[in-house]
Enzyme design. Structure first.
Site, PDB file in Angstrom:
ATOM      1  N   GLY A  98      -7.450  -9.322 -32.426  1.00  0.00           N
ATOM      2  CA  GLY A  98      -6.335  -8.393 -32.273  1.00  0.00           C
ATOM      3  C   GLY A  98      -6.400  -7.227 -33.247  1.00  0.00           C
ATOM      4  O   GLY A  98      -5.816  -6.170 -32.985  1.00  0.00           O
ATOM      5  N   GLU A 135      -8.666  -4.816 -31.653  1.00  0.00           N
ATOM      6  CA  GLU A 135      -7.910  -4.269 -30.513  1.00  0.00           C
ATOM      7  C   GLU A 135      -6.863  -3.255 -30.975  1.00  0.00           C
ATOM      8  O   GLU A 135      -6.637  -2.237 -30.324  1.00  0.00           O
ATOM      9  CB  GLU A 135      -7.264  -5.416 -29.733  1.00  0.00           C
ATOM     10  CG  GLU A 135      -8.311  -6.271 -29.007  1.00  0.00           C
ATOM     11  CD  GLU A 135      -7.764  -7.587 -28.486  1.00  0.00           C
ATOM     12  OE1 GLU A 135      -7.042  -8.274 -29.243  1.00  0.00           O
ATOM     13  OE2 GLU A 135      -8.043  -7.932 -27.330  1.00  0.00           O
ATOM     14  N   GLU A 170     -12.810 -14.197 -29.999  1.00  0.00           N
ATOM     15  CA  GLU A 170     -11.914 -15.065 -29.226  1.00  0.00           C
ATOM     16  C   GLU A 170     -12.618 -16.199 -28.494  1.00  0.00           C
ATOM     17  O   GLU A 170     -12.098 -17.320 -28.444  1.00  0.00           O
ATOM     18  CB  GLU A 170     -11.104 -14.237 -28.215  1.00  0.00           C
ATOM     19  CG  GLU A 170      -9.999 -13.402 -28.850  1.00  0.00           C
ATOM     20  CD  GLU A 170     -10.454 -12.037 -29.322  1.00  0.00           C
ATOM     21  OE1 GLU A 170     -11.670 -11.781 -29.384  1.00  0.00           O
ATOM     22  OE2 GLU A 170      -9.586 -11.215 -29.628  1.00  0.00           O
ATOM     23  N   ALA A 229      -4.987 -11.733 -34.117  1.00  0.00           N
ATOM     24  CA  ALA A 229      -3.709 -12.337 -33.796  1.00  0.00           C
ATOM     25  C   ALA A 229      -3.587 -13.609 -34.618  1.00  0.00           C
ATOM     26  O   ALA A 229      -4.592 -14.192 -35.040  1.00  0.00           O
ATOM     27  CB  ALA A 229      -3.640 -12.640 -32.304  1.00  0.00           C
TER      28      ALA A 229
END
Ligand code: DAK
Length: 258
Positions: A108, A111, A131, A63
Site C-alpha cells: 500500500g 500504491e 502481497e 497496508a
C-alpha cells in the site's frame, strides 16, 4: 492525534503519514486521516503538496497486516474500497502531489506513492508489491497503476515475484523520477514543489486534469481534454500577465491564481 499531519509551508504543504511505530503502515484510521487531511488543504493558498512518511526509515511499509489478517471477504472489500477511494481522491486532487519516498514504500505504500503525480526518493528507498507473498493481491490500485507507470511486463514481474527493488532500479524502470542522497530528499522535494508553485496555478491544474483524464482515452478523444484545458486558461489574469510580460520583454509578476 491524527496519523496524517498537514504542514503548510508558504504556498506548498506536506502531508506527513505519521505512524512511525508501525513504519507508517496504513490502517483504516490512517486512511480516514489522509482523507480528512486532503479536505483540509487550503486550495486558495497551496499550489503543490508533498506526501512523505514520518521518521527516517519508511515512507509507508504497506497496508496494516495486523489489521487485515482477520478480515472476512466483505471486510477486505470494504478496506480495499476505503483505500481506493482516498487514493483516487489524491490522484485527482486539483493541485500536483509529489511523493517524497524516504525508505520503505511497500504494498500500500508503493500504491500510495503511485497515486501521486510523480515520485522522487532517497538512495535508501525500497519499493515493492509483496502481497502475493502474504496470500493476497495488491488492493489499493497496485495491479493497475504499476502497469501504467512501468509497463505491464515489469509490473507483472514485480508483482508475481514479490521482490523488492532499490532506488537505482526504481529510477531505471521509471517508477521514480530522481534519487537523492538521504538528508537531501525533502529539500529537493520542496525545491521541486516551489518551482511548480511559481508557475501559473490555473494552467498547472488544467495540465494535471488533462493528463489524467486523457490517459484513459484514445488519442483523438484525449486531445479534446487538452483543448478544454487550453481554453480554460484564456482571459485569466495569469494568462494575460504571462503572455503580456513575454511580449513586453519583462519578467512576469508573481502569478495570482486568478
Ligand atoms: N503492517 C503492520 N505493521 C507493520 C507493517 C505492516 N505493513 N510493516 C511494519 N510493521 C511494524 C512491525 O510489525 C513492527 O512492529 P513491532 O513488532 O515493533 O510492534 C514495526 O512496524 C517495525 O517493523 P520491523 O521490526 O519489521 O522492522 P524491520 O526494519 O525489521 O523490517 C520491513 C522492515 C519493512 C522490511 C518489515 O517491517 C516488513 O517486511 N514489513 C511488511 C512489509 C509488507 O509486506 N508490506 C506490504 C503489506 S500488504 C487489499 C487492500 C490493501 C492491500 C491488499 C489488498 N484488499 C482490501 C484487497 C495492501 C496490502 C499491503 O500493503
Amino acid at each position: 492525534m491524527p496519523f496524517v499531519k498537514y504542514e503548510p509551508k508558504g504556498d506548498i504543504a506536506y502531508l506527513v503519514i505519521d505512524r512511525p511505530e508501525a513504519l507508517n503502515a496504513l490502517n483504516a484510521q490512517v486512511l480516514a486521516d489522509l482523507d480528512a487531511a486532503l479536505d483540509a488543504v487550503d486550495l486558495d493558498l497551496i499550489r503543490c503538496l508533498i506526501v512523505r512518511g514520518a521518521g527516517e526509515k519508511s515512507f509507508v511499509a504497506g497496508a496494516d497486516i495486523a489489521q487485515m489478517k482477520d478480515l472476512d471477504p466483505a471486510g477486505g472489500e470494504a478496506f480495499g474500497k476505503q483505500g481506493n477511494d482516498v487514493f483516487l481522491k489524491l490522484e485527482s486532487f486539483p493541485i500536483p502531489v509529489i511523493a517524497a519516498v524516504g525508505g520503505y514504500a511497500l504494498g500500500g505504500g508503493c500504491e500510495l506513492a503511485m497515486a501521486c503525480d510523480f515520485r522522487i526518493c532517497s538512495d535508501t528507498a525500497v519499493f515493492g508489491q509483496p502481497e502475493v507473498g502474504l496470500g493476497i493481491t495488491p488492493g489499493f490500485g497496485g495491479t493497475q497503476r504499476l502497469a501504467r507507470i512501468v509497463g505491464p511486463g515489469m509490473a507483472k514481474q514485480m508483482i508475481y515475484t514479490a521482490r523488492n527493488i532499490k532506488a537505482d532500479e526504481a529510477l531505471r524502470i521509471g517508477l521514480v523520477n530522481a534519487v537523492y542522497p538521504t538528508g537531501e530528499l525533502y529539500a529537493a522535494a520542496e525545491k521541486l514543489a516551489s518551482t511548480i508553485a511559481a508557475n501559473a496555478p490555473i494552467a498547472v491544474r488544467a495540465c494535471k486534469k488533462a493528463i489524467n483524464e486523457g490517459a484513459a482515452l484514445a488519442i483523438a478523444d484525449a486531445v479534446v481534454c487538452e483543448e478544454k484545458a487550453f481554453g480554460s486558461c484564456f482571459q485569466t489574469g495569469d494568462q494575460q500577465e504571462g503572455m503580456g510580460a513575454f511580449l513586453e520583454k519583462r519578467k512576469h509578476e508573481p502569478f495570482t491564481n486568478h
